[in-house]
Design a protein around this motif. Structure first.
Motif, PDB file in Angstrom:
ATOM      1  N   SER A  57     -10.306   8.865  -4.171  1.00 48.85           N
ATOM      2  CA  SER A  57     -10.665   9.291  -5.535  1.00 48.85           C
ATOM      3  C   SER A  57     -11.917   8.610  -6.057  1.00 48.85           C
ATOM      4  O   SER A  57     -12.704   9.208  -6.790  1.00 48.85           O
ATOM      5  CB  SER A  57      -9.497   9.027  -6.498  1.00 48.85           C
ATOM      6  OG  SER A  57      -9.180   7.648  -6.520  1.00 48.85           O
TER       7      SER A  57
ATOM      8  N   TYR B 152      -5.397  11.257  -1.752  1.00 51.56           N
ATOM      9  CA  TYR B 152      -6.200  11.436  -2.956  1.00 51.56           C
ATOM     10  C   TYR B 152      -6.518  10.087  -3.594  1.00 51.56           C
ATOM     11  O   TYR B 152      -7.635   9.836  -4.049  1.00 51.56           O
ATOM     12  CB  TYR B 152      -5.460  12.301  -3.975  1.00 51.56           C
ATOM     13  CG  TYR B 152      -5.268  13.745  -3.555  1.00 51.56           C
ATOM     14  CD1 TYR B 152      -6.066  14.333  -2.592  1.00 51.56           C
ATOM     15  CD2 TYR B 152      -4.272  14.526  -4.137  1.00 51.56           C
ATOM     16  CE1 TYR B 152      -5.876  15.654  -2.206  1.00 51.56           C
ATOM     17  CE2 TYR B 152      -4.080  15.849  -3.770  1.00 51.56           C
ATOM     18  CZ  TYR B 152      -4.883  16.403  -2.802  1.00 51.56           C
ATOM     19  OH  TYR B 152      -4.688  17.713  -2.436  1.00 51.56           O
ATOM     20  N   ASP B 153      -5.508   9.199  -3.638  1.00 53.41           N
ATOM     21  CA  ASP B 153      -5.722   7.881  -4.233  1.00 53.41           C
ATOM     22  C   ASP B 153      -6.774   7.092  -3.468  1.00 53.41           C
ATOM     23  O   ASP B 153      -7.586   6.372  -4.058  1.00 53.41           O
ATOM     24  CB  ASP B 153      -4.412   7.086  -4.254  1.00 53.41           C
ATOM     25  CG  ASP B 153      -3.411   7.622  -5.268  1.00 53.41           C
ATOM     26  OD1 ASP B 153      -3.822   8.398  -6.150  1.00 53.41           O
ATOM     27  OD2 ASP B 153      -2.219   7.268  -5.158  1.00 53.41           O
ATOM     28  N   GLU B 154      -6.765   7.229  -2.144  1.00 58.62           N
ATOM     29  CA  GLU B 154      -7.703   6.459  -1.320  1.00 58.62           C
ATOM     30  C   GLU B 154      -9.141   6.935  -1.473  1.00 58.62           C
ATOM     31  O   GLU B 154     -10.072   6.135  -1.367  1.00 58.62           O
ATOM     32  CB  GLU B 154      -7.291   6.520   0.144  1.00 58.62           C
ATOM     33  CG  GLU B 154      -5.984   5.799   0.442  1.00 58.62           C
ATOM     34  CD  GLU B 154      -5.949   5.221   1.832  1.00 58.62           C
ATOM     35  OE1 GLU B 154      -6.796   5.608   2.659  1.00 58.62           O
ATOM     36  OE2 GLU B 154      -5.085   4.369   2.083  1.00 58.62           O
TER      37      GLU B 154
ATOM     38  N   ARG C 142       0.842  -1.202   0.000  1.00 57.83           N
ATOM     39  CA  ARG C 142       0.000   0.000   0.000  1.00 57.83           C
ATOM     40  C   ARG C 142       0.876   1.250   0.000  1.00 57.83           C
ATOM     41  O   ARG C 142       1.753   1.384   0.839  1.00 57.83           O
ATOM     42  CB  ARG C 142      -0.877  -0.025   1.247  1.00 57.83           C
ATOM     43  CG  ARG C 142      -2.020   0.970   1.254  1.00 57.83           C
ATOM     44  CD  ARG C 142      -2.820   0.760   2.534  1.00 57.83           C
ATOM     45  NE  ARG C 142      -4.024   1.545   2.569  1.00 57.83           N
ATOM     46  CZ  ARG C 142      -4.849   1.584   3.612  1.00 57.83           C
ATOM     47  NH1 ARG C 142      -4.567   0.863   4.696  1.00 57.83           N
ATOM     48  NH2 ARG C 142      -5.936   2.329   3.583  1.00 57.83           N
ATOM     49  N   HIS C 143       0.660   2.135  -0.938  1.00 59.06           N
ATOM     50  CA  HIS C 143       1.399   3.392  -1.063  1.00 59.06           C
ATOM     51  C   HIS C 143       2.923   3.158  -1.040  1.00 59.06           C
ATOM     52  O   HIS C 143       3.627   3.660  -0.151  1.00 59.06           O
ATOM     53  CB  HIS C 143       1.009   4.358   0.063  1.00 59.06           C
ATOM     54  CG  HIS C 143      -0.463   4.521   0.255  1.00 59.06           C
ATOM     55  ND1 HIS C 143      -1.310   4.827  -0.795  1.00 59.06           N
ATOM     56  CD2 HIS C 143      -1.244   4.396   1.361  1.00 59.06           C
ATOM     57  CE1 HIS C 143      -2.557   4.903  -0.329  1.00 59.06           C
ATOM     58  NE2 HIS C 143      -2.537   4.637   0.953  1.00 59.06           N
TER      59      HIS C 143
ATOM     60  N   ARG D 152      -0.884  12.729  -2.108  1.00 57.00           N
ATOM     61  CA  ARG D 152      -1.174  11.801  -3.201  1.00 57.00           C
ATOM     62  C   ARG D 152      -1.852  10.531  -2.680  1.00 57.00           C
ATOM     63  O   ARG D 152      -2.828  10.043  -3.279  1.00 57.00           O
ATOM     64  CB  ARG D 152       0.116  11.397  -3.915  1.00 57.00           C
ATOM     65  CG  ARG D 152       0.631  12.375  -4.938  1.00 57.00           C
ATOM     66  CD  ARG D 152       1.819  11.708  -5.613  1.00 57.00           C
ATOM     67  NE  ARG D 152       2.485  12.569  -6.567  1.00 57.00           N
ATOM     68  CZ  ARG D 152       3.592  12.202  -7.199  1.00 57.00           C
ATOM     69  NH1 ARG D 152       4.130  11.019  -6.956  1.00 57.00           N
ATOM     70  NH2 ARG D 152       4.169  13.011  -8.063  1.00 57.00           N
ATOM     71  N   SER D 153      -1.325   9.997  -1.599  1.00 60.18           N
ATOM     72  CA  SER D 153      -1.871   8.754  -1.051  1.00 60.18           C
ATOM     73  C   SER D 153      -3.307   8.940  -0.605  1.00 60.18           C
ATOM     74  O   SER D 153      -4.162   8.077  -0.833  1.00 60.18           O
ATOM     75  CB  SER D 153      -1.009   8.269   0.125  1.00 60.18           C
ATOM     76  OG  SER D 153       0.314   8.000  -0.305  1.00 60.18           O
TER      77      SER D 153
ATOM     78  N   ASN E 140      -8.202  16.423 -11.612  1.00 55.94           N
ATOM     79  CA  ASN E 140      -8.362  15.377 -12.619  1.00 55.94           C
ATOM     80  C   ASN E 140      -9.651  15.515 -13.424  1.00 55.94           C
ATOM     81  O   ASN E 140      -9.963  14.642 -14.223  1.00 55.94           O
ATOM     82  CB  ASN E 140      -8.340  13.996 -11.930  1.00 55.94           C
ATOM     83  CG  ASN E 140      -7.000  13.705 -11.273  1.00 55.94           C
ATOM     84  OD1 ASN E 140      -5.957  13.903 -11.889  1.00 55.94           O
ATOM     85  ND2 ASN E 140      -7.038  13.247 -10.034  1.00 55.94           N
TER      86      ASN E 140
END
Length: 310
Positions: free
Chosen positions: A188, A184-186, A142-143, A181-182, A200
């Motif tokens: 999104s 945002y990824d979680e 993860r990440h 970033r991490s 985005n």
């Protein structure tokens, strides 16, 4: 520069700092509020973060916690442990690396605790979009990029070498990007609104980029909407829905962030700052700046320099 990097650069008001914290049970550490954001990385052991409001958060090895407003809180080995004030020591005051120890006879815990000095007078939507506390638990696979940065940071702090001050400062800056970033990824897949989502959005991102590339341009809703291929009304509705504020309101927010950074970091005249912020009149700029920050630009610069000299 991309929009996220550009925004972070404008919001920074000083160099980040980091402290290696070692404690043996029973232990507790009380952290005072900071002007900006704070973070913790658990290197070894298990502990509990106790926010001023909200439930305790259990932390384990490799966990990363980010506090977007640097609010006061405590971290303890157990919720019943009595915390002591966090007063780190620095052998060299010019170094970003400090140390803090809590003596005890029990199990050892090691944390890396740091602070980002950010402009919080009028928070940019980048920060307002985040929850008060971002908890990124460690988990295999993860990440991976965040984990790599954490490992490098811990290694440099645990065993400093020539050049470690520069390496640590760079890694702490990178850590902030990787934390964002991490997160945002979680989220999104669950979020269609907010500043992070706008980065985005195929229709809104081009308009944001135009504002960041040339904040002094006399943008209108129509000209920004043309970047998205939308009519004035359709663009205004979509921008406000995704970003959380109207396009010209965001333009002003960004212009004020740019102006505040110039006042803090340069000796440029007020007319030069006004021009860079898209104002043809120094008076109009001063009025807008005072409305945004609560102080005229000249007073803002003096107060900042006085505070920085202390």
């Amino acid at each position: 520069m991309d929009i996220l990097s550009d925004t972070l650069a404008a919001l920074r008001t000083g160099r980040p700092s980091v402290v290696r914290t070692e404690a043996r049970a029973p232990w507790g550490v009380r952290f005072q509020p900071v002007s900006g954001a704070g973070f913790h990385v658990v290197v070894e052991g298990r502990c509990v973060l106790l926010p001023v409001d909200g439930e305790p958060i259990a932390l384990g090895p490799g966990d990363v916690v980010f506090l977007r407003r640097g609010t006061g809180h405590a971290i303890c080995d157990e919720v019943t442990s009595e915390p002591v004030a966090f007063v780190p020591a620095r052998v060299d005051t010019s170094s970003p690396i400090g140390s803090f120890t809590v003596e005890g006879g029990g199990t050892r815990s090691v944390l890396v605790c740091g602070a980002y000095h950010l402009d919080t007078d009028r928070p940019h939507p980048l920060l307002g979009d985040l929850p008060e506390i971002v908890h990124l638990p460690a988990s295999p696979g993860r990440h991976p990029v965040l984990r790599s940065a954490v490992d490098q940071l811990c290694a440099e702090i645990h065993e400093p070498r020539p050049g470690s001050d520069a390496v640590v400062a760079a890694l702490v800056d990178l850590l902030l990007l990787y934390i964002l970033r991490s997160w945002y990824d979680e989220v999104s897949g669950d979020r269609t609104q907010g500043w992070a989502s706008a980065l985005n959005d195929p229709l809104i991102a081009p308009a944001l980029k135009a504002i960041h590339d040339d904040p002094a341009h006399p943008w209108t809703v129509e000209s920004l909407g043309s970047r998205a291929g939308l009519s004035r009304a359709a663009f205004a509705r979509r921008f406000a829905s995704v970003v959380g504020e109207p396009p010209l309101s965001y333009l002003t927010t960004w212009r004020m962030a740019i102006a505040a950074r110039m006042l803090r970091e340069t000796g440029d005249s007020l007319s030069e700052v006004a021009e860079n912020a898209g104002y043809t009149s120094e008076f109009a700029f001063a009025r807008a700046f005072k409305r945004h920050f609560g102080a005229p630009p000249g007073a803002y610069r003096r107060e900042w320099r006085t505070a920085s000299a202390l």
